[in-house]
Design a protein around this motif. Structure first.
Motif, PDB file in Angstrom:
ATOM      1  N   MET A   1       0.820  -1.216   0.000  1.00 36.87           N
ATOM      2  CA  MET A   1       0.000   0.000   0.000  1.00 36.87           C
ATOM      3  C   MET A   1       0.851   1.262   0.000  1.00 36.87           C
ATOM      4  N   ILE A   2       1.865   1.249   0.888  1.00 37.48           N
ATOM      5  CA  ILE A   2       2.737   2.419   0.970  1.00 37.48           C
ATOM      6  C   ILE A   2       3.411   2.669  -0.369  1.00 37.48           C
ATOM      7  N   ILE A   3       3.791   1.586  -1.058  1.00 34.56           N
ATOM      8  CA  ILE A   3       4.489   1.745  -2.339  1.00 34.56           C
ATOM      9  C   ILE A   3       3.610   2.444  -3.364  1.00 34.56           C
ATOM     10  N   LYS A   4       2.303   2.162  -3.318  1.00 33.05           N
ATOM     11  CA  LYS A   4       1.397   2.814  -4.267  1.00 33.05           C
ATOM     12  C   LYS A   4       1.418   4.325  -4.058  1.00 33.05           C
ATOM     13  N   LEU A   5       1.341   4.728  -2.795  1.00 34.06           N
ATOM     14  CA  LEU A   5       1.392   6.161  -2.492  1.00 34.06           C
ATOM     15  C   LEU A   5       2.699   6.763  -2.991  1.00 34.06           C
ATOM     16  N   LEU A   6       3.800   6.058  -2.720  1.00 35.87           N
ATOM     17  CA  LEU A   6       5.107   6.574  -3.111  1.00 35.87           C
ATOM     18  C   LEU A   6       5.214   6.721  -4.628  1.00 35.87           C
TER      19      LEU A   6
ATOM     20  N   GLU B   1      19.198  -9.238   1.349  1.00 35.11           N
ATOM     21  CA  GLU B   1      18.094  -9.583   2.258  1.00 35.11           C
ATOM     22  C   GLU B   1      17.487  -8.329   2.871  1.00 35.11           C
ATOM     23  N   ALA B   2      18.385  -7.389   3.196  1.00 33.95           N
ATOM     24  CA  ALA B   2      17.900  -6.134   3.781  1.00 33.95           C
ATOM     25  C   ALA B   2      16.959  -5.436   2.788  1.00 33.95           C
ATOM     26  N   LEU B   3      17.325  -5.529   1.514  1.00 37.98           N
ATOM     27  CA  LEU B   3      16.502  -4.919   0.463  1.00 37.98           C
ATOM     28  C   LEU B   3      15.093  -5.521   0.479  1.00 37.98           C
ATOM     29  N   THR B   4      15.045  -6.839   0.621  1.00 43.13           N
ATOM     30  CA  THR B   4      13.744  -7.510   0.676  1.00 43.13           C
ATOM     31  C   THR B   4      12.933  -7.028   1.885  1.00 43.13           C
ATOM     32  N   HIS B   5      13.633  -6.825   3.007  1.00 43.69           N
ATOM     33  CA  HIS B   5      12.932  -6.314   4.189  1.00 43.69           C
ATOM     34  C   HIS B   5      12.344  -4.936   3.911  1.00 43.69           C
ATOM     35  N   VAL B   6      13.160  -4.094   3.287  1.00 45.49           N
ATOM     36  CA  VAL B   6      12.673  -2.744   2.947  1.00 45.49           C
ATOM     37  C   VAL B   6      11.460  -2.871   2.024  1.00 45.49           C
ATOM     38  N   ALA B   7      11.583  -3.761   1.037  1.00 43.47           N
ATOM     39  CA  ALA B   7      10.486  -3.961   0.086  1.00 43.47           C
ATOM     40  C   ALA B   7       9.218  -4.384   0.817  1.00 43.47           C
ATOM     41  N   ASN B   8       9.346  -5.359   1.693  1.00 34.53           N
ATOM     42  CA  ASN B   8       8.180  -5.823   2.456  1.00 34.53           C
ATOM     43  C   ASN B   8       7.578  -4.690   3.276  1.00 34.53           C
TER      44      ASN B   8
ATOM     45  N   ASP C   1      11.630  -6.359  -7.268  1.00 36.86           N
ATOM     46  CA  ASP C   1      10.515  -5.525  -7.733  1.00 36.86           C
ATOM     47  C   ASP C   1      10.695  -4.085  -7.271  1.00 36.86           C
ATOM     48  N   LEU C   2      11.153  -3.951  -6.045  1.00 29.75           N
ATOM     49  CA  LEU C   2      11.376  -2.600  -5.526  1.00 29.75           C
ATOM     50  C   LEU C   2      12.440  -1.887  -6.358  1.00 29.75           C
ATOM     51  N   VAL C   3      13.500  -2.631  -6.697  1.00 26.40           N
ATOM     52  CA  VAL C   3      14.566  -2.050  -7.528  1.00 26.40           C
ATOM     53  C   VAL C   3      13.994  -1.566  -8.853  1.00 26.40           C
ATOM     54  N   LEU C   4      13.121  -2.379  -9.432  1.00 26.33           N
ATOM     55  CA  LEU C   4      12.506  -1.987 -10.713  1.00 26.33           C
ATOM     56  C   LEU C   4      11.703  -0.695 -10.559  1.00 26.33           C
ATOM     57  N   TYR C   5      10.907  -0.622  -9.500  1.00 25.54           N
ATOM     58  CA  TYR C   5      10.097   0.579  -9.271  1.00 25.54           C
ATOM     59  C   TYR C   5      10.984   1.817  -9.118  1.00 25.54           C
ATOM     60  N   VAL C   6      12.019   1.645  -8.328  1.00 25.31           N
ATOM     61  CA  VAL C   6      12.923   2.778  -8.104  1.00 25.31           C
ATOM     62  C   VAL C   6      13.583   3.195  -9.421  1.00 25.31           C
ATOM     63  N   LEU C   7      13.960   2.179 -10.215  1.00 27.44           N
ATOM     64  CA  LEU C   7      14.588   2.467 -11.507  1.00 27.44           C
ATOM     65  C   LEU C   7      13.660   3.283 -12.394  1.00 27.44           C
ATOM     66  N   VAL C   8      12.382   2.879 -12.431  1.00 30.53           N
ATOM     67  CA  VAL C   8      11.402   3.597 -13.243  1.00 30.53           C
ATOM     68  C   VAL C   8      11.311   5.053 -12.779  1.00 30.53           C
ATOM     69  N   MET C   9      11.263   5.258 -11.476  1.00 31.42           N
ATOM     70  CA  MET C   9      11.153   6.622 -10.933  1.00 31.42           C
ATOM     71  C   MET C   9      12.388   7.456 -11.261  1.00 31.42           C
ATOM     72  N   VAL C  10      13.559   6.844 -11.080  1.00 31.02           N
ATOM     73  CA  VAL C  10      14.795   7.571 -11.378  1.00 31.02           C
ATOM     74  C   VAL C  10      14.818   7.958 -12.852  1.00 31.02           C
ATOM     75  N   PHE C  11      14.409   7.019 -13.698  1.00 30.79           N
ATOM     76  CA  PHE C  11      14.377   7.301 -15.138  1.00 30.79           C
ATOM     77  C   PHE C  11      13.427   8.455 -15.442  1.00 30.79           C
ATOM     78  N   LEU C  12      12.267   8.430 -14.799  1.00 33.26           N
ATOM     79  CA  LEU C  12      11.259   9.469 -15.015  1.00 33.26           C
ATOM     80  C   LEU C  12      11.822  10.852 -14.658  1.00 33.26           C
ATOM     81  N   PHE C  13      12.425  10.927 -13.475  1.00 32.91           N
ATOM     82  CA  PHE C  13      12.941  12.224 -13.035  1.00 32.91           C
ATOM     83  C   PHE C  13      14.115  12.688 -13.886  1.00 32.91           C
ATOM     84  N   THR C  14      14.958  11.722 -14.297  1.00 30.13           N
ATOM     85  CA  THR C  14      16.080  12.085 -15.166  1.00 30.13           C
ATOM     86  C   THR C  14      15.572  12.657 -16.485  1.00 30.13           C
TER      87      THR C  14
END
Lengths: 114, 228
Positions: A1-6, A50-57, A66-79
């Motif tokens: 849910m939080i990811i959707k907002l972000l 593993e820490a990344l997965t925790h952050v993702a969860n 999946d989180l990495v992909l989302y972040v990549l999309v956002m970084v690309f958008l802003f760039t």
């Protein structure tokens, strides 16, 4: 849910940035800080997957990848937005410069005609 | 009697037609300025030998930028009261321009706009008619200006109007931008019926359908920036 907002918030933020006139000095500093942050996050994700997965969860995403992909999309958008803005700004500066050249040239012609 | 008029002709690769246009204009208006927008076909030389003053953009910047260069020239180096914008492709009639200058004198309006839809324009292809009508509709809605033709290159602008209009948009969105500037600055305007001479040449050089997408996008972005 939080990811959707972000993600939706990020997309809206990019849309708002498109509409803003830029402040080159400030922006450049911010861009550099953001760049360093992305690099640091990348290193973190590689060293502790593993820490990344925790952050993702924590933000409601199943896997770290999946989180990495989302972040990549956002970084690309802003760039993309930042590049678009800089090009737009540069275009108008070039126009002003070329116009000044054309006008100076005309003035010189006028003088030689007199 | 037209010595207080300066004609601005934006030129981009129009070597085959610009000479005749300049020669025709010079018969009526003594002061003709061509803004060569980075042409690569010798248009500048043709215009110069036809008797026009030629300003030269070292690179292609788009018609809006060319017009603004012309406006700056008029303001900086001439004392002209009226500035006529005239397309280089020969689609406008010089007598229309002369009549529009008279109209500016007689009515005291800041801007005189040409309208092909009030006139008896011939040979206008169906697709072009639809496209221009679409442009008119869009611009009337966005610029809140009640004109019948929004994308006509023939205009008369008075010196006070030039002082307040500053075209910033690249490419072709300047027609709408100019109308926005009219309403924004509270300038007065009148319309004059004119004819457009549609030739194979002017149609080929004219705006394509796809470019109207660019125009709408450029304007939308600019408008949102403005509204902020």
């Amino acid at each position: 849910m939080i990811i959707k907002l972000l993600l939706v918030g990020g997309a809206l933020g990019a849309a708002i940035l498109i509409l803003r006139e830029q402040f080159p000095g400030q922006r450049q500093a911010r861009r550099r800080i953001a760049g360093l942050a992305v690099l640091a996050a990348g290193a973190f994700a590689v060293i502790w997957p593993e820490a990344l997965t925790h952050v993702a969860n924590a933000v409601g995403v199943g896997r770290g990848t999946d989180l990495v992909l989302y972040v990549l999309v956002m970084v690309f958008l802003f760039t993309t937005v930042a590049t678009y803005q800089r090009l737009h700004h540069m275009e108008s500066r070039i126009a002003t410069l070329a116009r000044e050249l054309a006008l100076r040239d005309a003035e010189a012609q006028d003088r030689t005609n007199e | 009697m037209s010595s207080d008029v300066c004609v601005i002709v934006p030129v981009f690769n129009e070597a085959t037609v610009v000479g005749a246009v300049v020669a025709g204009l010079l018969e009526v208006f003594p002061h003709v300025v061509c803004v060569d927008d980075g042409s690569t076909d010798g248009s500048a030389d043709v215009a110069r030998s036809a008797g026009a003053i030629v300003l030269h953009h070292p690179i292609n910047l788009g018609q809006g930028a060319a017009l603004q260069t012309g406006f700056d020239y008029v303001l900086r180096y001439t004392s002209a009261t009226y500035c006529v914008t005239f397309d280089a492709d020969g689609q406008h009639r010089i007598e229309d321009a002369a009549r529009m200058v008279d109209k500016a004198r007689n009515t005291g309006a800041d801007v005189v706009l040409a309208s092909r839809f009030l006139g008896t324009t011939k040979n206008m292809p169906m697709l072009r008619r639809l496209m221009v009508r679409g442009g008119v509709w869009f611009t009337r809605r966005t610029a809140h200006i009640d004109v019948s033709d929004t994308h006509n290159g023939l205009r008369v602008l008075t010196r006070p109007a030039l002082q307040r209009i500053r075209l910033k948009m690249p490419r072709m969105a300047h027609a709408s931008e100019l109308l926005n500037a009219i309403t924004h600055n509270g300038l007065s305007y009148v319309e004059e019926p004119v004819d457009i001479i549609y030739t194979e040449y002017s149609l080929a050089k004219g705006q394509s359908m796809m470019n109207s997408v660019n125009i709408v996008f450029d304007l939308a972005a600019e408008r949102l920036r403005f509204a902020r």
